[in-house]
Design an enzyme around this catalytic site. Structure first.
Site, PDB file in Angstrom:
ATOM      1  N   CYS A 196      25.470 -25.133 -21.901  1.00 51.82           N
ATOM      2  CA  CYS A 196      24.276 -24.356 -22.484  1.00 51.82           C
ATOM      3  C   CYS A 196      23.219 -25.026 -23.000  1.00 51.82           C
ATOM      4  CB  CYS A 196      24.878 -23.447 -23.591  1.00 51.82           C
ATOM      5  SG  CYS A 196      26.141 -22.420 -23.325  1.00 51.82           S
ATOM      6  N   ARG A 237      16.980 -18.510 -22.419  1.00 51.70           N
ATOM      7  CA  ARG A 237      18.280 -17.880 -21.887  1.00 51.70           C
ATOM      8  C   ARG A 237      19.322 -17.763 -22.893  1.00 51.70           C
ATOM      9  NH1 ARG A 237      22.485 -20.488 -20.638  1.00 51.70           N
ATOM     10  NH2 ARG A 237      23.774 -19.559 -18.652  1.00 51.70           N
TER      11      ARG A 237
END
Length: 341
Positions: A196, A237
């Site tokens: 991430c 995101r």
């Protein structure tokens, strides 16, 4: 480690039970971590040995060592398949990991066959690994990246009116968004993992930029532009997935019915899967293409390793420098190679 085959991902957990979905397979995945890390380091080390041989003028030895390194690199990606399939549950990343072994083996075959220009791509991948592997395998780097990304993502959530707080995730880092399961739609939350952080995509462009010969100023500008855009898009995101999962942005009845009936998804996990595995991964691919275009505008020299990627995938020679009107930036070695052909 991610490469051009990889897209970042979030892992999810149930709010009532810390841990990844599919806990039954987690021990099998974790048992392979040592082998995976070892293959990654050995393959990247072998890439650098091949480059050293090339620097010393031993072209034949460089190609043979490079071929072996590519095969090891493909085996590394094969060991990642269970992780992407069972733990991340990402069809795209699973398929790309499966495809990596034959593609890497074919690259090695081309090197042994005499395609010297592939050593430039080899250099790029070696540098990608040098950037990424410390974050993957050295705990202090990994912890800093994950926790910093979690804090930044939480700040993004706060800008949108959500402040769940952060607590300890199943990996021991302060990375889990502490939404109250009794107040959210799905009762689920997310936590940040290494993929991430955007480090994989940053490593891709860092490797490509570092591998080519060009003025330092343009290389620095290209790297800064790529990292800046990746950081912003990755943060956006993370916020999107981190809010879509607990608040059930995609829990429409027809979609839940379709995914539970035909795709075996858990009903309260549908929003996460749609946000992460489909919307975000598709947009990530589009973003990588866009960032590549931006970097090419600043540093056309990276077209050289990209031509090699296209040759591996298609078996055809492409002249991207000519197609984009950037022939003056073509490396001299490639001019000589084309003249010889």
């Amino acid at each position: 480690m991610p490469s051009s085959f990889a897209v970042a991902g979030l892992a999810t957990d149930s709010s009532s039970t810390l841990g990844l979905d599919g806990v039954a397979v987690a021990p099998a995945v974790l048992a392979g971590v040592g082998l995976t890390d070892a293959l990654a380091w050995i393959s990247i080390g072998a890439f650098f040995v091949a480059l050293l041989a090339q620097w010393q003028g031993a072209g034949g030895a460089a190609r043979r060592i490079g071929a072996a390194a590519w095969l090891l690199f493909g085996l590394f990606w094969l060991t990642m398949v269970p992780y992407y399939y069972y733990e991340i549950q990402s069809p795209l990343q699973t398929l790309l990991s499966l495809a990596a072994l034959p593609l890497c083996a074919y690259t090695g075959y081309l090197l042994v066959g005499g395609r010297q220009s592939l050593l430039l791509l080899t250099k790029a991948v070696a540098l990608m690994g040098l950037i990424y592997l410390p974050a993957e395998t050295i705990p202090v780097f990994r912890e800093w990246l994950i926790e910093t990304t979690a804090v930044q993502t939480h700040y993004g959530m706060e800008l949108l009116g959500h402040s769940p707080g952060i607590n300890e995730g199943p990996d021991g880092y302060q990375s889990r968004f502490n939404f109250d399961p009794d107040e959210t739609v799905t009762g689920r939350t997310t936590y940040i993992v290494l993929t991430c952080t955007g480090i994989g995509s940053m490593a891709i462009f860092g490797g490509l930029i570092g591998a080519v010969s060009a003025p330092l100023k343009r290389k620095v500008v290209a790297l800064a532009a790529a990292i800046g855009v990746i950081w912003f898009l990755n943060l956006t995101r993370n916020v999107f997935i981190g809010l879509a999962s607990p608040w059930g942005w995609f829990q429409q009845d027809w979609l839940v019915s379709f995914m539970t009936t035909y795709m075996g998804a858990e009903a309260n996990r549908v929003s996460y899967l749609v946000a992460h595995n489909y919307i975000s991964q598709l947009l990530s691919v589009i973003a990588l293409i866009g960032i590549t275009y931006l970097v090419v505008r600043i540093l056309p020299e990276i077209l050289a390793p990209l031509e090699e990627v296209l040759y591996i995938l298609s078996g055809n020679e492409y002249d991207l420098f000519e197609a984009l009107g950037k022939e003056e930036y073509r490396p001299e070695s490639r001019v000589e190679t084309r003249a010889a052909d």
